[in-house]
Design an enzyme around this catalytic site. Structure first.
Site, PDB file in Angstrom:
ATOM      1  N   LYS A 167      30.233  36.772  41.279  1.00  0.00           N
ATOM      2  CA  LYS A 167      31.250  37.762  41.504  1.00  0.00           C
ATOM      3  C   LYS A 167      31.072  38.893  42.491  1.00  0.00           C
ATOM      4  CE  LYS A 167      32.164  40.837  38.639  1.00  0.00           C
ATOM      5  NZ  LYS A 167      32.779  41.529  37.331  1.00  0.00           N
ATOM      6  N   ASP A 185      37.154  37.985  38.360  1.00  0.00           N
ATOM      7  CA  ASP A 185      36.756  38.728  37.178  1.00  0.00           C
ATOM      8  C   ASP A 185      37.670  38.388  36.012  1.00  0.00           C
ATOM      9  OD1 ASP A 185      39.224  39.815  37.759  1.00  0.00           O
ATOM     10  OD2 ASP A 185      38.666  41.895  38.330  1.00  0.00           O
TER      11      ASP A 185
END
Length: 296
Positions: A167, A185
């Protein structure tokens, strides 16, 4: 060049304001339409889902033409550090903390040599400050020792750094290096499951399935648009369904407040007439800057 740049920024500003006004006007008119009706026993085909997903992306592009990373940064190192700090806290809290952090440690070499206790004290407002300090010290040392003090522009290199996963790597690649990536997320994962683009819970599997729906060139901006929508309208506990501009395309319409007037009160940031998360937003952002640390 100066006049052309000013003209371009003015046009971007108009586009952002018109996008924000479009979103408000959609939610301020008639009650939001319910999700498309489908015949009982006829589940949505994969092709239909892909078409609906791509239409949602196009609609979000109109609502949020100014979508951007909501972390303040001036270079890849600052973005990398800010993204590591953003775990388990808000981008606003990170943005309020990083000015002092980067004033004290502007380069990987500076941060790698930091006294741990002093670093911890500066980043304390972001929470989990001891673990985050260890990550920052480790990644800064790795950048200094293995990459000549520069943030690498490859996923394989970034994920080797302490505290950096896919991420974080995709955030840095997409926004500092222009390399397309999907940022999964909590907001992104929640929305793509609500929209039935995937049923996966694992972030890497979510990333892979969503990536298969969209052209690679769309990945970074898609991430910004979905995250913007999740923070402003499609909240975790009480989504503002009645003020949602893509309600007709949402198979989960009705999970939140459907009354338009009540739903509008749930809108956040510039959609709700309040500051965003950045202290230094881009020039085309239609909202107001966030306050510095201690002023909120």
């Amino acid at each position: 060049m100066g006049e052309q740049g000013a003209s371009k920024r003015k046009n971007m500003k108009k586009s952002a304001e018109s996008g924000s006004e479009a979103a408000k006007s959609r939610s301020a008119g008639a009650p939001a339409a319910a999700a498309p009706k489908r015949k009982p026993g006829r589940p949505e085909s994969h092709l239909a889902m892909v078409r609906r997903a791509r239409r949602i992306n196009r609609e979000l592009a109109e609502v949020y033409p100014y979508a951007h990373p909501e972390l303040d940064f001036r270079n890849p190192f600052e973005l990398l550090v800010a993204t590591v700090l953003s775990a388990q806290t808000t981008d606003l809290r990170v943005n309020q903390t990083t000015p002092a952090l980067f004033a004290a440690y502007p380069t990987p070499e500076d941060m790698a040599a930091a006294v741990p206790e002093k670093l911890e004290e500066i980043i304390r407002p972001t929470g989990f400050f001891r673990a985050k300090a260890r990550s920052l010290l480790g990644l800064s040392a790795a950048l200094r020792d293995d990459f000549g003090g520069e943030v690498p522009g490859r996923l394989a290199d970034l994920v080797k750094l302490p505290g950096v996963g896919r991420k974080t790597a995709n955030v840095v690649l997409g926004n500092a290096f222009g390399v397309p990536g999907i940022t999964v997320d909590t907001h992104f994962g929640r929305l793509v499951r609500r929209w039935k683009w995937t049923e996966q819970e694992d972030p890497e599997k979510v990333e892979a399935e969503v990536a298969a729906i969209f052209p690679k060139s769309e990945w970074t901006m898609l991430s910004h648009r979905v995250i913007f929508h999740g923070r402003r309208v499609c909240h975790a506990r009480k989504p503002a369904c009645g003020a949602c501009p893509i309600a007709p395309l949402c198979p989960s319409y009705g999970e939140g407040e459907t009354d338009p007037e009540k739903a509008r009160k749930l809108l956040k940031y510039e959609m709700g007439g309040k500051p965003g998360q950045r202290l230094s937003p881009p020039p085309d952002y239609p909202g107001s800057p966030a306050p510095p640390l201690g002023a909120d």
